[in-house]
Design an enzyme around this catalytic site. Sequence first.
Site, short mmCIF file in Angstrom:
data_model
loop_
_atom_site.label_atom_id
_atom_site.label_comp_id
_atom_site.label_asym_id
_atom_site.label_seq_id
_atom_site.Cartn_x
_atom_site.Cartn_y
_atom_site.Cartn_z
N MET A 154 0.87 -1.19 0.00
CA MET A 154 0.00 0.00 0.00
C MET A 154 0.90 1.23 0.00
O MET A 154 1.59 1.50 1.00
CB MET A 154 -0.92 0.00 1.23
CG MET A 154 -1.98 -1.08 1.19
SD MET A 154 -3.08 -1.02 2.62
CE MET A 154 -2.07 -1.76 3.90
N GLN B 280 8.04 -4.03 -5.20
CA GLN B 280 7.08 -3.92 -6.30
C GLN B 280 7.49 -2.80 -7.25
O GLN B 280 7.82 -1.70 -6.81
CB GLN B 280 5.68 -3.63 -5.77
CG GLN B 280 4.64 -3.68 -6.89
CD GLN B 280 3.25 -3.35 -6.43
OE1 GLN B 280 2.94 -2.21 -6.10
NE2 GLN B 280 2.39 -4.35 -6.39
N CYS C 285 -2.91 -1.67 -9.28
CA CYS C 285 -3.23 -0.36 -8.76
C CYS C 285 -4.27 0.32 -9.66
O CYS C 285 -4.07 0.41 -10.87
CB CYS C 285 -1.96 0.47 -8.68
SG CYS C 285 -2.14 1.86 -7.62
N LYS D 143 0.94 -8.82 -9.18
CA LYS D 143 -0.34 -8.58 -8.51
C LYS D 143 -1.28 -7.90 -9.49
O LYS D 143 -0.91 -6.93 -10.14
CB LYS D 143 -0.11 -7.68 -7.30
CG LYS D 143 -1.36 -7.32 -6.53
CD LYS D 143 -0.98 -6.87 -5.13
CE LYS D 143 -2.17 -6.35 -4.37
NZ LYS D 143 -2.61 -5.03 -4.87
N GLY E 76 -4.69 -6.00 3.34
CA GLY E 76 -4.21 -4.63 3.24
C GLY E 76 -4.83 -3.73 4.28
O GLY E 76 -4.33 -3.59 5.41
#
Length: 346
Positions: free
Chosen positions: A17, A70, A100, A142, A227
């Site tokens: 995050m 990431q 995202c 992801k 998350g």
Amino acid sequence: MRLGAFVLPNRLFVAPMAGVTDRPFRMLCRQLGAGHAVSEMVTSKRELWSSLKTSRRADHRGEPGPIAVQIAGVDPAEMADAARYNIDRGAQIIDINMGCPAKKVCNVFAGSALMSNEPLALAIVESVVAACAPRNVPVTLKMRTGRSETERNAVTLARAFERAGIAMLTVHGRTREQGFKGLAEYDTIAAVKAVLAIPVVANGDIDSPEKARAVLAHTRADALMIGRAAQGRPWIFREVAHHLATGEHLAPPTVAEAARWLTAHLHDHYALYGEASGVKSARRHIGWALRELPGGESFRAEMNRIDDCGAQLRAVGDWFARLGEQHERLPRIVAAANDDQIEMRA
Ligand SMILES: Cc1cc2nc3c(=O)[nH]c(=O)nc-3n(C[C@H](O)[C@H](O)[C@H](O)COP(=O)(O)O)c2cc1C
């Protein structure tokens, strides 16, 4: 769970995050039961690597491994460069961001927007895998379930990514179009899991031990990623682990434990950001820690007026001391979702 040469201690992961899962927060989550942690995304734009924000994100000093970083971007060659750059700075696993929802990630339509352009998405994966393979660094990815409800292409992409060498795939059970609205759905995650041999991680709206158990059962995923529910409640990982292992509920932390963890987190936070900036960015973490506790809301307003780390620490310490006079353990937080509310479409 194995990931390349690494054996992960359990199958509960903290989600990346941006602006939240910095090194201090990742270390806290690991200490309280998360088996794997992925950094906030690092841009593939070389000209931004020396910025304070990106260099902080690429700093893994003292973090237990395996260190997973990431990367986000839209150009296959730049993404390969970004992978090499981060490996040189300690990354042991590279994670590609196709999850995202922000319209623009790093000024380009990266993140989940890439799921709409399958050839480009695959070219990025191939390029990053080619950069990482000679260094024996696994590449994970992801993503979401697709662009929109009518374009759920997660299964097609997942198959292609597996063939291209992705070592583990996380799926957040929402489309890009949804942003964070609506409920996560788990049928698409189950469908992805059913066709892949690599580990699949289920993500989205897991906020209680019961929900974790239900999502695991429904998707048959190899691991879970949490998350937002870990914000202010990093011990959710050990609560979930305990419930999965025993079917029982772990007692909430004592007020003294929660105060100790938050205080240690604040010290690490100030050390990373510096006092002037750290005292401000720490307010969010303090706010999350107190948001569901009695009297937490009014303390938040008071705390937002404090501009000094020492005073912030004292105020937090005093607040928990007062709470400790009334409660030995944190008053139990009522989970936002329970078994009955989990949407599991057949
Ligand atoms: C503040 C915030 C920042 C996020 N930043 C990223 C990110 O940098 N990379 C990414 O892949 N996902 C990012 N996400 C998505 C989360 O990793 C996760 O997929 C999403 O929050 C759903 O999981 P949850 O319901 O457990 O929160 C972010 C989410 C939030 C709330």
